[in-house]
Enzyme design. Structure first.
Site, PDB file in Angstrom:
ATOM      1  N   ARG A   7      -6.619  17.004   5.145  1.00 50.54           N
ATOM      2  CA  ARG A   7      -7.275  17.488   4.093  1.00 50.54           C
ATOM      3  C   ARG A   7      -8.821  18.279   4.586  1.00 50.54           C
ATOM      4  O   ARG A   7      -9.509  17.929   5.468  1.00 50.54           O
ATOM      5  CB  ARG A   7      -7.825  16.319   3.202  1.00 50.54           C
ATOM      6  CG  ARG A   7      -6.668  15.810   2.495  1.00 50.54           C
ATOM      7  CD  ARG A   7      -7.055  14.442   1.664  1.00 50.54           C
ATOM      8  NE  ARG A   7      -6.102  13.439   2.209  1.00 50.54           N
ATOM      9  CZ  ARG A   7      -6.629  12.251   1.933  1.00 50.54           C
ATOM     10  NH1 ARG A   7      -7.227  11.890   1.290  1.00 50.54           N
ATOM     11  NH2 ARG A   7      -5.456  11.170   2.107  1.00 50.54           N
ATOM     12  N   ASN A  42       0.875  -1.271  -0.012  1.00 47.21           N
ATOM     13  CA  ASN A  42       0.004   0.034  -0.236  1.00 47.21           C
ATOM     14  C   ASN A  42       0.858   1.325   0.085  1.00 47.21           C
ATOM     15  O   ASN A  42       1.298   1.813   1.018  1.00 47.21           O
ATOM     16  CB  ASN A  42      -1.168   0.014   1.381  1.00 47.21           C
ATOM     17  CG  ASN A  42      -1.806   1.191   1.380  1.00 47.21           C
ATOM     18  OD1 ASN A  42      -1.749   2.246   0.620  1.00 47.21           O
ATOM     19  ND2 ASN A  42      -2.711   1.186   2.392  1.00 47.21           N
ATOM     20  N   HIS A  75     -11.524   4.376  -0.662  1.00 44.10           N
ATOM     21  CA  HIS A  75     -11.367   3.669   0.337  1.00 44.10           C
ATOM     22  C   HIS A  75     -12.293   2.615   0.142  1.00 44.10           C
ATOM     23  O   HIS A  75     -13.023   1.919   0.918  1.00 44.10           O
ATOM     24  CB  HIS A  75     -11.999   4.338   1.366  1.00 44.10           C
ATOM     25  CG  HIS A  75     -10.826   5.323   2.166  1.00 44.10           C
ATOM     26  ND1 HIS A  75     -11.452   6.534   2.520  1.00 44.10           N
ATOM     27  CD2 HIS A  75      -9.556   5.503   2.003  1.00 44.10           C
ATOM     28  CE1 HIS A  75     -10.326   7.282   3.041  1.00 44.10           C
ATOM     29  NE2 HIS A  75      -9.315   6.650   2.775  1.00 44.10           N
ATOM     30  N   GLU A 117      -8.013  -3.754   4.990  1.00 39.26           N
ATOM     31  CA  GLU A 117      -8.009  -3.699   3.592  1.00 39.26           C
ATOM     32  C   GLU A 117      -6.856  -4.764   3.193  1.00 39.26           C
ATOM     33  O   GLU A 117      -6.836  -5.167   1.900  1.00 39.26           O
ATOM     34  CB  GLU A 117      -7.480  -2.079   3.390  1.00 39.26           C
ATOM     35  CG  GLU A 117      -8.428  -1.177   3.421  1.00 39.26           C
ATOM     36  CD  GLU A 117      -7.923   0.347   3.788  1.00 39.26           C
ATOM     37  OE1 GLU A 117      -7.406   0.584   4.843  1.00 39.26           O
ATOM     38  OE2 GLU A 117      -8.358   1.070   2.790  1.00 39.26           O
ATOM     39  N   ARG A 153      -2.309  -2.127  -3.585  1.00 42.05           N
ATOM     40  CA  ARG A 153      -3.446  -1.066  -3.467  1.00 42.05           C
ATOM     41  C   ARG A 153      -3.322  -0.128  -4.438  1.00 42.05           C
ATOM     42  O   ARG A 153      -2.058   0.620  -4.497  1.00 42.05           O
ATOM     43  CB  ARG A 153      -3.568  -0.658  -1.950  1.00 42.05           C
ATOM     44  CG  ARG A 153      -4.634   0.338  -1.942  1.00 42.05           C
ATOM     45  CD  ARG A 153      -4.657   1.299  -0.798  1.00 42.05           C
ATOM     46  NE  ARG A 153      -5.583   2.375  -0.740  1.00 42.05           N
ATOM     47  CZ  ARG A 153      -5.495   3.354   0.070  1.00 42.05           C
ATOM     48  NH1 ARG A 153      -4.442   3.654   0.882  1.00 42.05           N
ATOM     49  NH2 ARG A 153      -6.493   4.419  -0.009  1.00 42.05           N
TER      50      ARG A 153
HETATM   51  C1  LIG Z   1      -7.734   7.371  -1.041  1.00 48.86           C
HETATM   52  C2  LIG Z   1      -7.320   7.976   0.378  1.00 48.86           C
HETATM   53  O1  LIG Z   1      -7.378   9.082   0.865  1.00 48.86           O
HETATM   54  O2  LIG Z   1      -6.339   7.238   0.982  1.00 48.86           O
HETATM   55  P1  LIG Z   1      -5.463   7.327   2.223  1.00 48.86           P
HETATM   56  O3  LIG Z   1      -6.650   7.402   3.308  1.00 48.86           O
HETATM   57  O4  LIG Z   1      -4.731   6.139   2.238  1.00 48.86           O
HETATM   58  O5  LIG Z   1      -4.773   8.516   2.284  1.00 48.86           O
HETATM   59 MG   LIG Z   2      -5.906   3.395   5.993  1.00 51.17          MG
END
Ligand SMILES: CC(=O)OP(=O)(O)O
Ligand SMILES: [Mg+2]
Ligand SMILES: Nc1ncnc2c1ncn2[C@@H]1O[C@H](COP(=O)(O)OP(=O)(O)O)[C@@H](O)[C@H]1O
Length: 404
Positions: free
Chosen positions: A247, A8, A177, A390, A89
């Site tokens: 984010r 991953n 996700h 996952e 992944r």
């Molecule tokens: C798609 C995504 O946000 O993945 P991660 O949570 O691993 O940054």
């Molecule tokens: Mg995770």
């Protein structure tokens, strides 16, 4: 059962596990962190023992070489273990990939072609695949975060922008996700409390209405009807939706124009701001929920506001998804925050009593690692904690393709 190495690759990390897809046993696993930064760190765990090392790691290729060396030094030797396949992944599958695929040169090029849609994630995925193919002469399988959301209803997948522009540039809601949302929603559907609830009401499994909250560093919500995802909070990229560690999630797109025109930020500056310097980090100075919780306990007002914004957004999504589904039978929490932060679970449900949602304090705060119901014994809908996995899901999808 032959084992699968699951990789991953994140924007600055590489997580890996050597998994027996039959039993789910993890034979070894670990993480390389701060790839491409001045100081790197690798931690490899085997049989409960951790071997760690601090050293700069230039890129994802170097990270993978380091991991393979550690397998030879600390065990189990991948050469002797004889892995059957590597499962990768891959975050963005665009519209080309709706299911796992065996990797060949064309697949690598197609994943590279999706870099503009996932600039933080897909470049690392491409490098991970390329180097792993070079070093490990076994079948490689790509498992896509977007695949579970391929069949989102058009009304949920479509942005209300000029249709020609959207079609030309692949602008639609993809969702991410998905491996986790699929794993958790099917674990929910199989849980005895859920099958009993449906049976008591004389309902078919296809009518089960779930909202799944995957709350990790990245965070997303999904609405699942039976086995099908009908809504999800992430969109063209993994930036939309919930408040995350770093984010922003949802915001007025006008903010971007304002920052470009008035604050003279470049597009890359805004990208970095919204993806890496926003969310809990932007509001409170920390992105880790454990640290944020400590600061809230100390009475830090910025941390309090950050947590309030985080919870407010989550409640809005649960209410909206109950509306999308025409009701809610199960609210499921998963990933680092969802599985561990009882106060977040209680905070999400508080104020949603009008949907019938409630948590039982003792059940919510019990330190169990298993899938469990945390709503009061007599009530429906159910509130549940369901650990995601996952890596196991990727290992199973990988072995199903290469050794069906
Ligand atoms: C798609 C995504 O946000 O993945 P991660 O949570 O691993 O940054
Ligand atoms: Mg995770
Ligand atoms: N015991 C805990 N209490 C509260 N939050 C926790 C706990 N353990 C982990 N977390 C939080 O989970 C988040 C990481 O989730 P995880 O699913 O591991 O992330 P990712 O896979 O996206 O990197 C962090 O914010 C971390 O603080």
């Amino acid at each position: 059962m032959p084992t699968v190495l699951v990789l991953n690759s994140g924007s600055s990390s590489l997580k890996y596990q050597l998994v027996d897809p039959g039993s789910g046993e993890v034979l070894a696993g670990g993480v390389v962190e701060r790839i491409g930064e001045g100081t790197g760190r690798v931690a490899h765990e085997v049989a409960g023992e951790e071997v760690s090392r601090e050293q700069p790691v230039a890129d994802h290729g170097a990270a993978l070489r380091l991991v393979l060396d550690l397998f030879e030094e600390a065990g189990p030797s991948l050469r002797e273990a004889g892995i059957a396949a590597v499962g990768h992944r891959v975050v963005h599958g665009g519209t080309s990939f709706t299911a796992p695929v065996v990797v060949d040169d064309d697949v690598v090029e197609a994943v590279r072609g999706l870099v503009p849609l996932a600039p933080l994630h897909n470049p690392a995925n491409v490098t991970g695949i390329e180097v792993a193919r070079e070093l490990l002469d076994v079948p490689h399988v790509a498992v896509f975060d977007t695949a579970f959301f391929t069949d989102l209803p058009p009304a949920a997948a479509t942005y209300a922008i000029d249709a020609g522009t959207a079609a030309e540039h692949g602008v639609r809601r993809y969702g991410f996700h998905g491996t986790s949302h699929q794993f958790v929603s099917s674990a929910v559907a199989e849980h005895p409390a859920v099958t009993a609830m449906l049976a008591a009401a004389g309902r078919e499994p296809g009518t089960l209405r779930q909202v799944v909250l995957h709350l990790g560093n990245g965070a997303s919500a999904s609405a699942v009807l039976g086995e099908r995802a009908v809504e999800t909070s992430m969109g063209l990229t993994p930036l939309e939706g919930l408040v995350m560690g770093t984010r922003s999630g949802d915001l007025d797109p006008g903010i971007i124009f304002h920052l470009v025109r008035s604050a003279h930020l470049s597009v890359d500056d805004v990208d970095t701001l919204l993806n890496k310097r926003s969310g809990l980090l932007g509001l409170s100075g920390v992105n880790d929920m454990r640290e944020l919780t400590r600061l809230v306990g100390d009475g830090d007002p910025d941390a309090r506001l950050a947590l309030d914004v985080y919870l407010h957004r989550l409640r809005k999504y649960v209410g909206a998804y109950a509306a999308v589904l025409g009701g809610i039978d199960v609210l499921a929490f998963t990933a680092g925050v969802g599985e561990n932060a009882a106060h977040v679970r209680a905070g999400v449900v508080e104020g949603l009593e009008f949907l019938g949602l409630a948590v039982d304090r003792e059940r919510n705060e019990a330190g169990s690692r298993a899938s469990r119901v945390i709503s009061p014994a007599a009530g429906t809908p159910l509130v549940m904690v369901v650990p995601t996995n996952e890596e196991l899901a990727i290992a199973r999808q990988t072995i199903a393709l290469v050794a069906p």
